[in-house]
Design an enzyme around this catalytic site. Structure first.
Site, PDB file in Angstrom:
ATOM      1  N   CYS A 193      -2.122   9.064   3.049  1.00 12.54           N
ATOM      2  CA  CYS A 193      -1.823   8.624   1.678  1.00 12.54           C
ATOM      3  C   CYS A 193      -2.924   9.035   0.716  1.00 12.54           C
ATOM      4  CB  CYS A 193      -1.613   7.116   1.639  1.00 12.54           C
ATOM      5  SG  CYS A 193      -3.030   6.206   2.239  1.00 12.54           S
ATOM      6  N   GLU A 229       0.890  -1.171   0.000  1.00 13.37           N
ATOM      7  CA  GLU A 229       0.000   0.000   0.000  1.00 13.37           C
ATOM      8  C   GLU A 229       0.916   1.205   0.000  1.00 13.37           C
ATOM      9  OE1 GLU A 229      -4.256  -1.058   0.561  1.00 13.37           O
ATOM     10  OE2 GLU A 229      -3.217   0.807   0.092  1.00 13.37           O
ATOM     11  N   GLU A 232       4.420  13.502  -3.873  1.00 12.57           N
ATOM     12  CA  GLU A 232       3.631  13.476  -2.633  1.00 12.57           C
ATOM     13  C   GLU A 232       4.375  14.286  -1.567  1.00 12.57           C
ATOM     14  OE1 GLU A 232       3.547   9.687  -0.619  1.00 12.57           O
ATOM     15  OE2 GLU A 232       1.476  10.007  -0.004  1.00 12.57           O
TER      16      GLU A 232
HETATM   17  P1  NAD Z   1       8.614   4.717   4.571  1.00  8.04           P
HETATM   18  O1  NAD Z   1       8.525   3.935   3.337  1.00  8.04           O
HETATM   19  O2  NAD Z   1       9.787   5.580   4.781  1.00  8.04           O
HETATM   20  O3  NAD Z   1       8.562   3.775   5.830  1.00  8.04           O
HETATM   21  C1  NAD Z   1       7.498   2.867   6.054  1.00  8.04           C
HETATM   22  C2  NAD Z   1       7.999   1.745   6.913  1.00  8.04           C
HETATM   23  O4  NAD Z   1       8.992   1.028   6.200  1.00  8.04           O
HETATM   24  C3  NAD Z   1       8.646   2.163   8.228  1.00  8.04           C
HETATM   25  O5  NAD Z   1       8.325   1.213   9.228  1.00  8.04           O
HETATM   26  C4  NAD Z   1      10.112   2.097   7.901  1.00  8.04           C
HETATM   27  O6  NAD Z   1      10.944   1.925   9.035  1.00  8.04           O
HETATM   28  C5  NAD Z   1      10.136   0.873   7.010  1.00  8.04           C
HETATM   29  N1  NAD Z   1      11.302   0.788   6.131  1.00  8.04           N
HETATM   30  C6  NAD Z   1      12.040   1.809   5.607  1.00  8.04           C
HETATM   31  N2  NAD Z   1      13.031   1.313   4.830  1.00  8.04           N
HETATM   32  C7  NAD Z   1      12.903  -0.037   4.871  1.00  8.04           C
HETATM   33  C8  NAD Z   1      13.638  -1.092   4.273  1.00  8.04           C
HETATM   34  N3  NAD Z   1      14.689  -0.859   3.477  1.00  8.04           N
HETATM   35  N4  NAD Z   1      13.248  -2.362   4.511  1.00  8.04           N
HETATM   36  C9  NAD Z   1      12.164  -2.614   5.297  1.00  8.04           C
HETATM   37  N5  NAD Z   1      11.453  -1.649   5.914  1.00  8.04           N
HETATM   38  C10 NAD Z   1      11.812  -0.370   5.693  1.00  8.04           C
HETATM   39  O7  NAD Z   1       7.259   5.512   4.614  1.00  8.04           O
HETATM   40  P2  NAD Z   1       6.820   6.572   5.722  1.00  8.04           P
HETATM   41  O8  NAD Z   1       7.512   7.842   5.375  1.00  8.04           O
HETATM   42  O9  NAD Z   1       6.936   5.992   7.083  1.00  8.04           O
HETATM   43  O10 NAD Z   1       5.263   6.681   5.423  1.00  8.04           O
HETATM   44  C11 NAD Z   1       4.763   7.584   4.542  1.00  8.04           C
HETATM   45  C12 NAD Z   1       4.381   6.917   3.246  1.00  8.04           C
HETATM   46  O11 NAD Z   1       3.431   5.885   3.478  1.00  8.04           O
HETATM   47  C13 NAD Z   1       3.704   7.876   2.306  1.00  8.04           C
HETATM   48  O12 NAD Z   1       4.190   7.703   1.010  1.00  8.04           O
HETATM   49  C14 NAD Z   1       2.236   7.463   2.376  1.00  8.04           C
HETATM   50  O13 NAD Z   1       1.493   7.802   1.235  1.00  8.04           O
HETATM   51  C15 NAD Z   1       2.342   6.004   2.581  1.00  8.04           C
HETATM   52  N6  NAD Z   1       1.112   5.456   3.174  1.00  8.04           N
HETATM   53  C16 NAD Z   1       0.284   4.718   2.407  1.00  8.04           C
HETATM   54  C17 NAD Z   1      -0.888   4.226   2.947  1.00  8.04           C
HETATM   55  C18 NAD Z   1      -1.825   3.392   2.114  1.00  8.04           C
HETATM   56  O14 NAD Z   1      -2.710   2.774   2.671  1.00  8.04           O
HETATM   57  N7  NAD Z   1      -1.638   3.357   0.798  1.00  8.04           N
HETATM   58  C19 NAD Z   1      -1.206   4.488   4.278  1.00  8.04           C
HETATM   59  C20 NAD Z   1      -0.337   5.253   5.023  1.00  8.04           C
HETATM   60  C21 NAD Z   1       0.834   5.728   4.458  1.00  8.04           C
END
Ligand code: NAD
Length: 409
Positions: A289, A255, A385
């Site tokens: 998101c 997602e 975004e």
């Molecule tokens: P992010 O991708 O930086 O991090 C998300 C998660 O992934 C965190 O727990 C982070 O520690 C982990 N992560 C980071 N690098 C990783 C790796 N190499 N391997 C495994 N895990 C890793 O995202 P964010 O900044 O925390 O969240 C914001 C983003 O999430 C935005 O783009 C938003 O649109 C999206 N989002 C989407 C939805 C949806 O339902 N589509 C809902 C909420 C947020």
């Protein structure tokens, strides 16, 4: 809403095999109050060994959880939902303090979490297979089986709600989970894991390993004992996880982010549209998101609509989440700086800053609700975004000029 009075622990450990357990490397990192910028607790930094332990605990628990009567799995997951309802005030207070969102928005997210547990609980004994007609004298049917160990990686904008959205369906289908929340906002997840234990879920069915994306998240998504990965977060991280998962041929559910437009034509009710657009972009300070971060508006109603949205934005009460204002801070210092960078980019590319655009002159990670007009489709603020309280308004004179396709970074 009265200010919560809950006490936080100084240190939060991992949740593995139904127990709190310290990280094998002995490291903890601070979690910050976004409203003050001050650290208020420390959270364990999970290592490769900790991930290994959590996956092993999940694997061991899975062996009997998969054979637990589906009705019983549903009953236990439903019980988690009841506990979430009973502890809603506490969970909302934790999330509001750790993530920054206004208390009433946190309450609504917790209510959504309860509903996920209730909804999926009802599905536990309805995951039917199919009967496949392949001709006389033969019987062919499909059976739905759990994957095994489900790794769940969640972001920092809706930590409690997204825990429920990923964990509840995995559990009712007979999987055991290892959850890695975002390091900025781990506390709701740890509390929810405890409620899962309190509800009677067997030890090891729900595990939480806290820590950053690298190394903790990386260790989890590349672990050979993980059978499926559910990830919610940014597009670049999603891509990276998909590549990793390809190496172990592990199915992934992603997602990712968005760049969602609101489209307004001259026959719209402008008061209703302005309310919806303001709620769409400023709820949770735009860290959603599905936030409405582009407004495509017909030039005939452009000025009237912008005035209304700007009026709403300028009337907002801004403050700490626990005071339940209209708008809280952003979740972290890094993220505030990233949002301010987008604002600077928008100005440099020639968009007009109609309102907002600055950090508040106070501690914490506050950014004013911001509206840009005169935005062109090729500008960065129209394409990427921002994930903050920044609305990019794009005027159009003809429907054909209003591209609605999301543009992913
Ligand atoms: P992010 O991708 O930086 O991090 C998300 C998660 O992934 C965190 O727990 C982070 O520690 C982990 N992560 C980071 N690098 C990783 C790796 N190499 N391997 C495994 N895990 C890793 O995202 P964010 O900044 O925390 O969240 C914001 C983003 O999430 C935005 O783009 C938003 O649109 C999206 N989002 C989407 C939805 C949806 O339902 N589509 C809902 C909420 C947020």
């Amino acid at each position: 809403m009265t200010r919560p009075t809950i006490a936080f622990e100084q240190r939060y450990d991992l949740h593995i095999g139904g127990e709190r357990t310290g990280p094998s490397g002995g490291d903890y990192s601070p979690t910050y109050d976004p409203a003050s910028g001050e650290p208020f607790a420390e959270v364990a930094v999970g290592t490769d060994d900790d991930v290994d332990r959590a996956v092993a605990a999940a694997r061991a628990a899975f062996e009997s959880w998969r054979d637990t009567d589906p009705g019983e799995r549903g009953r236990l997951v439903h019980r988690v939902g009841e506990l979430v309802a009973e502890r809603a005030a506490e969970l909302a207070a934790i999330e509001s303090k750790d993530q920054g969102k206004p208390l009433s928005q946190a309450r609504s997210d917790v209510d959504g979490a309860r509903r996920y547990f209730e909804y999926f609980a009802g599905a536990a004994d309805k995951l039917e297979g199919r009967s496949v007609p392949i001709g006389p004298q033969q019987v062919d049917f499909t059976v739905r089986e759990p994957y095994g160990v489900s790794a769940q990686i969640t972001p920092w904008n809706f930590p409690g709600n997204l825990f429920a959205r990923g964990v509840a369906p995995a559990l009712v289908a007979g999987n055991a989970v290892v959850v890695k929340p975002a390091p900025q906002t781990s506390l709701t997840t740890l509390r929810l894991a405890e409620l899962c234990s309190e509800a009677g879920l067997p030890d090891g069915v729900v595990n939480v390993v806290t820590g950053p994306g690298d190394p903790t998240g990386e260790a989890l998504v590349s672990h050979p004992g993980v059978d499926t990965i559910t990830f919610t977060g940014s597009v670049p991280t999603g891509r990276r996880i998909m590549k990793r998962a390809a190496e172990t041929v592990t199915p992934v559910t992603l997602e990712l982010g968005g760049k969602n437009p609101a489209l307004v034509f001259p026959d719209a009710d402008l008061d209703t549209a302005a309310d919806a657009i303001a709620a769409g972009i400023f709820t949770n300070a735009g860290q959603v998101c599905s936030a409405v971060d582009r407004l495509l508006v017909h030039e005939a109603v452009h000025d009237e609509l912008v005035d209304r949205v700007v009026g709403i934005a300028e009337g907002y009460e801004i403050g700490p989440g626990w005071d339940d204002p209209d708008l809280g801070p952003l979740a972290s210092r890094e993220h505030r700086d990233r949002v301010l960078e987008y604002v600077a980019d928008g100005q440099a590319e020639g968009a007009t800053l109609h309102t907002g655009g600055s950090a508040l002159d106070r501690p914490g990670y506050f950014v004013e609700p911001t509206v840009f007009t005169g935005v062109q489709n090729d500008m960065r603020i129209a394409r990427e975004e921002i994930f903050g309280p920044v609305l990019s308004v794009i005027a159009f004179g003809d429907e054909a000029e209003a591209p609605t396709r999301p543009i992913m970074g």
